[in-house]
Design a protein around this motif. Sequence first.
Motif, PDB file in Angstrom:
ATOM      1  N   MET A 289       0.764  -1.078   0.137  1.00 13.52           N
ATOM      2  CA  MET A 289       0.022  -0.082  -0.084  1.00 13.52           C
ATOM      3  C   MET A 289       1.063   0.867  -0.279  1.00 13.52           C
ATOM      4  O   MET A 289       2.064   1.473   0.113  1.00 13.52           O
ATOM      5  N   CYS A 291       1.077   3.943   1.853  1.00  8.60           N
ATOM      6  CA  CYS A 291       0.356   5.239   3.017  1.00  8.60           C
ATOM      7  C   CYS A 291       1.600   6.183   3.465  1.00  8.60           C
ATOM      8  O   CYS A 291       2.434   6.854   2.805  1.00  8.60           O
ATOM      9  N   VAL A 311      -3.617   4.754   5.408  1.00  4.31           N
ATOM     10  CA  VAL A 311      -3.095   3.820   4.755  1.00  4.31           C
ATOM     11  C   VAL A 311      -4.031   4.940   3.593  1.00  4.31           C
ATOM     12  O   VAL A 311      -5.594   5.366   3.674  1.00  4.31           O
ATOM     13  N   LEU A 314      -3.993   0.808  -1.578  1.00  7.94           N
ATOM     14  CA  LEU A 314      -4.154  -0.422  -2.132  1.00  7.94           C
ATOM     15  C   LEU A 314      -3.575  -0.457  -3.356  1.00  7.94           C
ATOM     16  O   LEU A 314      -3.811   0.491  -4.360  1.00  7.94           O
ATOM     17  N   ILE A 320      -3.947  -6.555  -0.893  1.00  6.67           N
ATOM     18  CA  ILE A 320      -3.606  -6.867   0.955  1.00  6.67           C
ATOM     19  C   ILE A 320      -5.018  -8.253   1.066  1.00  6.67           C
ATOM     20  O   ILE A 320      -5.650  -8.647   0.202  1.00  6.67           O
ATOM     21  N   ARG A 339      -7.610  -0.483   5.721  1.00  5.48           N
ATOM     22  CA  ARG A 339      -8.637  -0.138   4.005  1.00  5.48           C
ATOM     23  C   ARG A 339      -8.207   1.985   3.858  1.00  5.48           C
ATOM     24  O   ARG A 339      -7.447   1.944   4.829  1.00  5.48           O
ATOM     25  N   GLU A 340      -7.686   1.792   2.785  1.00  9.22           N
ATOM     26  CA  GLU A 340      -7.778   2.922   1.923  1.00  9.22           C
ATOM     27  C   GLU A 340      -8.628   4.378   2.630  1.00  9.22           C
ATOM     28  O   GLU A 340      -9.614   4.176   3.325  1.00  9.22           O
TER      29      GLU A 340
END
Length: 394
Positions: A289, A291, A311, A314, A320, A339-340
């Motif tokens: 991801m 982040c 995050v 992704l 993931i 989770r985004e």
Amino acid sequence: MPPPTIAVSFGNALLSSPRWCLRHIRHTPQWSGKWPTVSQARQLTTGSPQLEVDSPQPESPRPPRKVRTLDPTKLTPSDYVDFSARIHPSVIFVTQSSDPDDPSNTLLERTGADVTPTGFRDRRFPPNTAGFLYYHIPPYSPPLAGELRFRITPSPDPANFSEGSDLLMEHGVRWTRPLIYMADKGYTGVLRLLLQDGLVTPQLLNIAASAADTLTTTDYGRKIDFRRTALVSSFRRGFHFRVGPYNGLCMAIGTDTILKKCPKHVASFRVPVDDIRGSVQYFPFRGSMICCFEPSTLPEHAGRRVVVLRVLRLLDSDPIRPVPPPNKHEYPLSKLRPREGQLLMTMRQGKVQPWSVDVDRDTGRPATHVGMGRMLRILYENQELYGSPPEPFF
């Protein structure tokens, strides 16, 4: 690492000029609230949603690529270079001579360097990689965080520079060559040009060279791979990160300090193992991801300097995916799943909560010990000196 005489000779010549200054090239991309997919990012840099994956073919000769400046405000059409589908394109960096026998300073020095296409599957630069090499200091960051970038433009006209887009690697993060990497990797021509353009100082190069000496290997004796190293110099600056047993390496860049840490236990927790006495580290998910670190604003962290991890996006190339636990217990994977747009979660004392680090908790440890807290304190120090971005960027 270039000999000290290079930096000194160029430094003396430049410092004698009234135009000597250190330029901070600021450019903050706008945060749209949604990151592009990897295929979209690839299309931005290649002009095509797919990369060529054929076996490498012998490269045909091309005219020498010559670059005379890395300052975006001084570019000319002659600085335009084409790396399309090349494996190790060579560039000649042209600088004015520092020869004391040339008082008119009319002689030119030419130093070549190979530019490596790291971050691409077929180890070639993507098609349509044509534009300008340029130097940039990320916003809200110290000069030591400066880096070489590649701006793709539709034509050799420098007026189109602002309309272009930076070259992106496979996972959607910019292709760069950090100053701390170039300080001892045979980029003598680049360093000379940076000095000539006034984009760095001899003192800064000395700091970068000293830092590079300490960054040749990880704490475990392995050579540092900058392709898998997260370089952070401010809060909310996005970087590539992989959850799982191996998270790569993280480096925080300060005004005159660089600290590295392998964040090997991020988003993991210890669980008991069936049939044996003991426990193991459990990574409930694997995948990649984009982040960023943020100063926590959660009520439970009020009055303290606590860093959390958000995050941003992704990656489809390394999605993931859950990992079965090493026992028969059930864990709240739906709450732990990255989770985004959300904070990265973990479990502590049996409760699901955001992953966090109190940067002042390890102040009593020896100076030789580099914990996550000590490394992330650099971001608070940079925030006091350079400010903090209101939105994530990368």
